[in-house]
Design a protein around this motif. Structure first.
Motif, PDB file in Angstrom:
ATOM      1  N   ALA A  27       0.680  -1.079   0.045  1.00 21.21           N
ATOM      2  CA  ALA A  27       0.079  -0.192  -0.030  1.00 21.21           C
ATOM      3  C   ALA A  27       0.873   1.520   0.200  1.00 21.21           C
ATOM      4  CB  ALA A  27      -0.950   0.256   1.039  1.00 21.21           C
ATOM      5  N   LYS A  52      -7.069   2.560  -0.957  1.00 21.87           N
ATOM      6  CA  LYS A  52      -8.428   1.586  -1.076  1.00 21.87           C
ATOM      7  C   LYS A  52      -8.811   3.689  -1.717  1.00 21.87           C
ATOM      8  CE  LYS A  52      -7.761  -1.171   2.643  1.00 21.87           C
ATOM      9  NZ  LYS A  52      -7.778  -1.792   3.970  1.00 21.87           N
ATOM     10  N   TYR A 106       2.305   1.855  -3.109  1.00 24.50           N
ATOM     11  CA  TYR A 106       1.225   2.560  -4.377  1.00 24.50           C
ATOM     12  C   TYR A 106       1.453   4.025  -3.989  1.00 24.50           C
ATOM     13  CZ  TYR A 106      -3.016   2.195  -7.094  1.00 24.50           C
ATOM     14  OH  TYR A 106      -3.743   2.527  -7.736  1.00 24.50           O
ATOM     15  N   GLN A 116      -8.021   2.971  -5.563  1.00 25.06           N
ATOM     16  CA  GLN A 116      -8.232   1.301  -6.061  1.00 25.06           C
ATOM     17  C   GLN A 116      -9.599   1.045  -6.988  1.00 25.06           C
ATOM     18  OE1 GLN A 116      -6.337  -0.665  -3.358  1.00 25.06           O
ATOM     19  NE2 GLN A 116      -4.675   0.154  -3.909  1.00 25.06           N
ATOM     20  N   SER A 146      -9.358  -1.160  -9.528  1.00 26.73           N
ATOM     21  CA  SER A 146      -8.152  -2.104  -9.688  1.00 26.73           C
ATOM     22  C   SER A 146      -7.162  -1.664  -8.686  1.00 26.73           C
ATOM     23  CB  SER A 146      -6.861  -1.694 -11.400  1.00 26.73           C
ATOM     24  OG  SER A 146      -6.497  -2.244 -11.137  1.00 26.73           O
ATOM     25  N   ALA A 147      -6.459  -2.529  -8.529  1.00 19.84           N
ATOM     26  CA  ALA A 147      -5.468  -2.571  -6.734  1.00 19.84           C
ATOM     27  C   ALA A 147      -4.219  -2.263  -7.658  1.00 19.84           C
ATOM     28  CB  ALA A 147      -5.675  -4.226  -6.580  1.00 19.84           C
TER      29      ALA A 147
END
Length: 165
Positions: free
Chosen positions: A40, A125, A43, A128, A133-134
């Protein structure tokens, strides 16, 4: 591997918040948490890079420049019509109008960098969910249009408003 050895792992180029998070949270929740948290945060760092480098997002974030421009315009108009006193009054009025137009008093990037780790994970989150999409590549594809850039910026701003309350 004993936990004493985990504390001395070199995380390379990762930031200090990641290092602290990895050691503290791994002890609390186990290695699975540290992997998810690290993903995370990676990201999030890529998301920041997108914000810093995407020209369409930069256009969307120019609110502060609008405020400065309004203040300068007010100063110019004031000096033309009333002189030095008009410049002061026009500058103040222009800056106030610009402040109403541009709601970014604190630069967005500074606010994002100062989020706590759990807030960063929650923001990831939200993003996403927006792009469905993650994968960070999905965000990179998503921001190829101006409309999607605005959606992303609005998503981030909405998130920041919820954590300020």
């Amino acid at each position: 591997m004993p936990s004493d050895q985990n504390k001395n792992v070199d995380y390379g180029n990762e930031s200090s918040f990641q290092q602290a998070m990895m050691s503290k949270k791994t002890e609390e929740y186990g290695p699975a948490y540290s992997v998810l948290a690290l993903l995370a945060l990676k990201y999030f760092e890529r998301l920041l890079r997108i914000f810093e480098t995407n020209p369409e997002i930069k256009k969307t974030l120019r609110g502060r420049a609008k405020q400065i421009l309004c203040g300068a315009a007010g100063t110019g108009i004031g000096v033309i019509f009333v002189g030095p006193v008009g410049a002061v009054v026009g500058g103040v009025v222009g800056a106030l109008i610009g402040g109403k137009i541009a709601d970014d008093y604190t630069p967005l990037m500074k606010v994002l960098r100062n989020l706590s780790d759990s807030e960063k994970q929650r923001l990831v989150k939200e993003v996403q969910n927006l792009v469905s999409s993650a994968l960070i590549e999905a965000v990179e594809d998503f921001v190829t249009s101006r409309t999607n850039c605005e959606l992303l910026v609005n998503c981030v701003r909405s998130f920041l408003k919820t954590i300020k309350k």
